[in-house]
Design an enzyme around this catalytic site. Structure first.
Site, PDB file in Angstrom:
ATOM      1  N   ASP A  46       4.584  -2.344  50.940  1.00 40.32           N
ATOM      2  CA  ASP A  46       6.015  -2.103  51.045  1.00 40.32           C
ATOM      3  C   ASP A  46       6.554  -1.521  49.745  1.00 40.32           C
ATOM      4  OD1 ASP A  46       6.521  -4.173  49.259  1.00 40.32           O
ATOM      5  OD2 ASP A  46       7.319  -5.552  50.771  1.00 40.32           O
ATOM      6  N   LYS A  68      10.221  -0.223  53.408  1.00 35.60           N
ATOM      7  CA  LYS A  68      11.557  -0.177  54.002  1.00 35.60           C
ATOM      8  C   LYS A  68      12.557  -0.492  52.904  1.00 35.60           C
ATOM      9  CE  LYS A  68      12.209  -2.257  57.957  1.00 35.60           C
ATOM     10  NZ  LYS A  68      12.729  -1.130  58.746  1.00 35.60           N
ATOM     11  N   MET A 180      18.947  -9.980  49.293  1.00 30.72           N
ATOM     12  CA  MET A 180      19.364  -8.656  49.780  1.00 30.72           C
ATOM     13  C   MET A 180      20.857  -8.606  50.101  1.00 30.72           C
ATOM     14  SD  MET A 180      16.078  -8.044  52.305  1.00 30.72           S
ATOM     15  CE  MET A 180      16.326  -9.645  53.106  1.00 30.72           C
TER      16      MET A 180
END
Length: 258
Positions: A46, A68, A180
């Site tokens: 990732d 992502k 996040m």
């Protein structure tokens, strides 16, 4: 690795290891993760990884970036999962390398469920989540006897891209750690205050935890958005709310180095 007083499991052809790489510092990689990296035929990684980790891959092994990132053009989760199934179906040893822990807001469960449905053997290799290891590097213990005996982890990027609908259910946890959540700080502050937390409560923003670029900003709950903007913080970042923030003055132990 060749002189361990115990054996590690074989990495079987046609299987997938969903592997956590930890919060940033490559020294936090587990022995099992290192074993996987050294025996994989292909590594699918990732976006939130220290590039030095990829130097641990055997020479000649294919490494593919399938990261992502919120707000940027990124592969769809379904495409990543399909790629894992395709490669394992070719008889390869597939290592899916994720930042933090694959089962803590890492889509590891979704990938494991898809592998199970496709009858692909898999192993979960846990990693140190940034919500614990990253905060430790910022001098923020997720629990401390002098402040709290409970905490809650919350995603700041729910299925629709915003804060989760059930945020208020955990809003009164003594310590709240939001993953996040940098894009939604103003909304986060408003909802937590509306749920009963004090706007003056101590809070901290930890950007790029456990990396040489780590930055920590201490602030108030009500000022999260303004503080992030004033310090030009970029994701990935953690938001911490609660009494553990006051302990950082004594526990700020780590000095980043290249």
């Amino acid at each position: 690795m060749d002189h361990l007083p115990f054996s590690l499991p074989p990495f079987d052809p046609g299987s997938v290891w969903l592997t956590g790489a930890g919060p940033g510092d490559p020294g936090l990689l587990t022995l099992m993760a290192l074993h996987g990296l050294r025996h994989a035929d292909i590594v699918i990684h990732d976006a939130l990884l220290d590039s030095r980790l990829l130097a641990l891959v055997r020479p000649g092994v294919t490494v593919e970036a399938w990261g992502k990132r919120g707000g940027r053009a990124s592969p769809h989760q379904s495409a990543i999962t399909a790629r894992l199934i395709e490669l394992a179906g070719q008889g390869l040893r597939v290592l899916r390398l994720k930042g933090g822990d694959p089962f803590v807001f890492g889509r590891g469960a979704e990938e494991a469920l898809a592998l199970a449905a496709a009858a692909i053997p898999f192993r979960i290799v846990p990693g140190i989540t940034s919500g614990i290891g990253g905060l430790a590097y910022a001098g923020l213990p997720v629990t401390a006897g002098v402040s709290n005996s409970a905490f809650a982890f919350v995603t700041g990027h729910g299925p629709d891209g915003g804060l989760p609908d059930d945020l208020e259910r955990v809003a009164q946890a003594p310590v709240l750690v939001v993953f996040m959540g940098l894009k939604h700080l103003a909304d986060l502050s408003c909802r937590l205050v509306a749920a009963g937390r004090s706007p003056d409560e101590a809070a901290a923003l930890v950007a790029e935890a456990a990396t040489p670029r780590q930055r920590v900003v201490e602030t108030r709950l009500a000022d999260l958005a303004e503080s992030a903007a004033a310090h030009a913080l970029d994701p990935p970042a953690l938001v911490v709310v609660g009494p553990i923030v006051a302990l950082r003055a004594q526990l700020d132990w780590w000095r980043p180095h290249a």
